[in-house]
Write a protein that holds these residues in place. Structure first.
Motif, PDB file in Angstrom:
ATOM      1  N   THR A 122       0.809  -1.221   0.000  1.00  0.00           N
ATOM      2  CA  THR A 122       0.000   0.000   0.000  1.00  0.00           C
ATOM      3  C   THR A 122       0.840   1.267   0.000  1.00  0.00           C
ATOM      4  O   THR A 122       0.340   2.337  -0.358  1.00  0.00           O
ATOM      5  CB  THR A 122      -0.934   0.026   1.223  1.00  0.00           C
ATOM      6  OG1 THR A 122      -0.140  -0.024   2.420  1.00  0.00           O
ATOM      7  CG2 THR A 122      -1.894  -1.166   1.200  1.00  0.00           C
ATOM      8  N   GLY A 123       2.088   1.168   0.442  1.00  0.00           N
ATOM      9  CA  GLY A 123       2.952   2.340   0.502  1.00  0.00           C
ATOM     10  C   GLY A 123       2.674   3.276   1.656  1.00  0.00           C
ATOM     11  O   GLY A 123       3.178   4.409   1.669  1.00  0.00           O
ATOM     12  N   VAL A 124       1.898   2.841   2.659  1.00  0.00           N
ATOM     13  CA  VAL A 124       1.617   3.716   3.799  1.00  0.00           C
ATOM     14  C   VAL A 124       2.855   3.835   4.684  1.00  0.00           C
ATOM     15  O   VAL A 124       3.715   2.946   4.711  1.00  0.00           O
ATOM     16  CB  VAL A 124       0.423   3.195   4.629  1.00  0.00           C
ATOM     17  CG1 VAL A 124      -0.837   3.135   3.781  1.00  0.00           C
ATOM     18  CG2 VAL A 124       0.723   1.831   5.248  1.00  0.00           C
ATOM     19  N   ALA A 125       2.945   4.940   5.407  1.00  0.00           N
ATOM     20  CA  ALA A 125       4.038   5.121   6.361  1.00  0.00           C
ATOM     21  C   ALA A 125       3.838   4.191   7.554  1.00  0.00           C
ATOM     22  O   ALA A 125       2.706   3.908   7.957  1.00  0.00           O
ATOM     23  CB  ALA A 125       4.082   6.572   6.837  1.00  0.00           C
ATOM     24  N   SER A 126       4.947   3.704   8.105  1.00  0.00           N
ATOM     25  CA  SER A 126       4.869   2.869   9.299  1.00  0.00           C
ATOM     26  C   SER A 126       6.045   3.176  10.203  1.00  0.00           C
ATOM     27  O   SER A 126       7.120   3.570   9.738  1.00  0.00           O
ATOM     28  CB  SER A 126       4.859   1.380   8.937  1.00  0.00           C
ATOM     29  OG  SER A 126       6.083   0.995   8.326  1.00  0.00           O
TER      30      SER A 126
ATOM     31  N   PHE B 209       7.042  10.442  14.042  1.00  0.00           N
ATOM     32  CA  PHE B 209       5.948   9.803  13.317  1.00  0.00           C
ATOM     33  C   PHE B 209       5.186  10.827  12.484  1.00  0.00           C
ATOM     34  O   PHE B 209       4.891  10.601  11.300  1.00  0.00           O
ATOM     35  CB  PHE B 209       5.007   9.092  14.283  1.00  0.00           C
ATOM     36  CG  PHE B 209       3.846   8.415  13.616  1.00  0.00           C
ATOM     37  CD1 PHE B 209       4.048   7.379  12.723  1.00  0.00           C
ATOM     38  CD2 PHE B 209       2.543   8.811  13.883  1.00  0.00           C
ATOM     39  CE1 PHE B 209       2.983   6.742  12.097  1.00  0.00           C
ATOM     40  CE2 PHE B 209       1.469   8.184  13.267  1.00  0.00           C
ATOM     41  CZ  PHE B 209       1.693   7.144  12.370  1.00  0.00           C
ATOM     42  N   ALA B 210       4.873  11.965  13.085  1.00  0.00           N
ATOM     43  CA  ALA B 210       4.140  13.000  12.356  1.00  0.00           C
ATOM     44  C   ALA B 210       4.926  13.480  11.144  1.00  0.00           C
ATOM     45  O   ALA B 210       4.363  13.677  10.055  1.00  0.00           O
ATOM     46  CB  ALA B 210       3.820  14.169  13.287  1.00  0.00           C
ATOM     47  N   ARG B 211       6.228  13.655  11.289  1.00  0.00           N
ATOM     48  CA  ARG B 211       7.044  14.115  10.162  1.00  0.00           C
ATOM     49  C   ARG B 211       7.134  13.044   9.079  1.00  0.00           C
ATOM     50  O   ARG B 211       7.163  13.360   7.883  1.00  0.00           O
ATOM     51  CB  ARG B 211       8.433  14.528  10.653  1.00  0.00           C
ATOM     52  CG  ARG B 211       8.404  15.743  11.561  1.00  0.00           C
ATOM     53  CD  ARG B 211       9.769  16.371  11.780  1.00  0.00           C
ATOM     54  NE  ARG B 211       9.684  17.477  12.713  1.00  0.00           N
ATOM     55  CZ  ARG B 211       9.243  18.703  12.404  1.00  0.00           C
ATOM     56  NH1 ARG B 211       8.866  18.964  11.164  1.00  0.00           N
ATOM     57  NH2 ARG B 211       9.201  19.651  13.314  1.00  0.00           N
TER      58      ARG B 211
ATOM     59  N   GLY C 195       6.883  12.008   4.167  1.00  0.00           N
ATOM     60  CA  GLY C 195       7.194  10.796   3.435  1.00  0.00           C
ATOM     61  C   GLY C 195       8.645  10.397   3.613  1.00  0.00           C
ATOM     62  O   GLY C 195       9.353  10.886   4.485  1.00  0.00           O
ATOM     63  N   GLY C 196       9.102   9.491   2.779  1.00  0.00           N
ATOM     64  CA  GLY C 196      10.485   9.057   2.850  1.00  0.00           C
ATOM     65  C   GLY C 196      10.750   7.897   3.777  1.00  0.00           C
ATOM     66  O   GLY C 196      11.868   7.398   3.841  1.00  0.00           O
ATOM     67  N   GLY C 197       9.734   7.459   4.502  1.00  0.00           N
ATOM     68  CA  GLY C 197       9.898   6.300   5.365  1.00  0.00           C
ATOM     69  C   GLY C 197      10.616   6.611   6.659  1.00  0.00           C
ATOM     70  O   GLY C 197      11.044   7.744   6.917  1.00  0.00           O
ATOM     71  N   HIS C 198      10.755   5.599   7.505  1.00  0.00           N
ATOM     72  CA  HIS C 198      11.414   5.714   8.805  1.00  0.00           C
ATOM     73  C   HIS C 198      12.251   4.465   9.005  1.00  0.00           C
ATOM     74  O   HIS C 198      11.838   3.364   8.626  1.00  0.00           O
ATOM     75  CB  HIS C 198      10.374   5.849   9.923  1.00  0.00           C
ATOM     76  CG  HIS C 198      10.956   6.247  11.235  1.00  0.00           C
ATOM     77  ND1 HIS C 198      11.547   5.343  12.095  1.00  0.00           N
ATOM     78  CD2 HIS C 198      11.072   7.468  11.839  1.00  0.00           C
ATOM     79  CE1 HIS C 198      11.974   5.982  13.170  1.00  0.00           C
ATOM     80  NE2 HIS C 198      11.701   7.270  13.047  1.00  0.00           N
ATOM     81  N   PRO C 199      13.444   4.590   9.597  1.00  0.00           N
ATOM     82  CA  PRO C 199      14.289   3.398   9.767  1.00  0.00           C
ATOM     83  C   PRO C 199      13.668   2.323  10.654  1.00  0.00           C
ATOM     84  O   PRO C 199      13.987   1.147  10.516  1.00  0.00           O
ATOM     85  CB  PRO C 199      15.587   3.955  10.363  1.00  0.00           C
ATOM     86  CG  PRO C 199      15.247   5.313  10.882  1.00  0.00           C
ATOM     87  CD  PRO C 199      14.154   5.826  10.009  1.00  0.00           C
TER      88      PRO C 199
END
Length: 285
Positions: free
Chosen positions: A109-113, A252-254, A259-263
């Protein structure tokens, strides 16, 4: 930055003590509503209560979870397919298969997690990891010992009593050693998952570490220990003097907005789950 509207799934003691205040405090998020299997508990959290989870999805941009791992694994997939960013508790799921389904849904889906591995969001841990990067680490050890699974503690929930420290505090400990010494490439486990569990971790690059986990130790206990030793020095994790939840929510908000994901995303949670699953398999008679 406009606050991210976050819906909360779950209304147990930890949701009331941590998640709801964290999300409603602002300025980076606002608590848009709550869904729980017990609506009467959700009503205590100071936000709109939704009878149907789909109604919560309609009212928010992102979803935070404060439910048992098996429930998170089921509902996170639904939230991702509804296009909602995910703030996920550890462990990602109660099984490797469940964790894989969540990570696959996020990828599709490409959602942020982002995983709520709280030890990674405080100043002491970040200073510790920065020091580890300077010393050419060759080994380390950790101990996370508590009595929270003894009678009467609010953390003595059914899934923790059934699976023990490895599934509960294991993600925190493995994750921090992984960040300090390099990606974990192998694990050997011994002991009792409901008593004392020992892990020997092998890291990419040749470093090794040992971890001791227990949640049924009575009486007074020393604080948790994380120490790493290298060719040019050593690093010891100092006391936590700040609240990691503020950094967690801001990041999380950023991630949601920029976008760009989170490690520390669902894919990272899946990698930790693989290590835990391998260790649990070795502990099963």
């Amino acid at each position: 930055m406009e606050p991210v509207a976050v819906g909360l799934i779950g209304a147990g003691p930890w949701a009331e003590r941590a998640h709801a205040p964290m999300l409603s405090k602002g300025p980076h998020t606002r608590l848009a509503g709550v869904w729980a299997r017990r609506p009467e508990a959700a009503a205590r959290l100071g936000a709109p209560v939704f009878e149907r989870i789909e109604e919560l999805f309609d009212a928010c941009e992102a979803v935070a979870f404060c439910v048992p791992p098996a429930v998170q694994a089921e509902l996170a997939v639904r939230a991702a397919r509804a296009g909602k960013a995910l703030l996920l508790e550890k462990p990602l799921a109660d099984s490797l298969e469940g964790a894989q389904r969540v990570a696959d849904a996020v990828a599709e889906t490409g959602v942020a997690s982002q995983m709520a591995l709280t030890m990674r969001y405080n100043a002491a841990s970040r200073a510790f990891l920065a020091r580890c990067a300077e010393i050419e680490p060759i080994g380390g050890h950790a101990a996370a010992i508590s009595g929270v699974l003894l009678d009467g503690h609010h953390f003595a929930t059914p899934w923790r009593l059934e699976r023990g420290a490895l599934l509960d505090v294991g993600p925190h400990v493995i994750d921090l050693l992984d960040a300090a010494l390099g990606p974990v490439t192998g694990v050997r486990a011994h002991g009792d998952p409901l008593g004392w569990t020992g892990l020997l971790l092998e890291h990419e690059g040749g470093a090794v570490s040992e971890a001791s986990l227990c949640m049924v130790a009575g009486g007074e206990r020393p604080p948790s220990i994380f120490a790493v030793y290298g060719r040019s020095g050593s690093a010891v994790l100092g006391p936590f003097e700040d609240d990691p939840k503020a950094n967690l929510v801001e990041e999380f908000a950023r991630t949601v907005r920029q976008g760009g994901g989170h490690p520390l995303d669902a894919a990272h949670g899946l990698r930790l789950q693989r290590i835990i699953a391998e260790a649990e398999a070795q502990l099963t008679p």
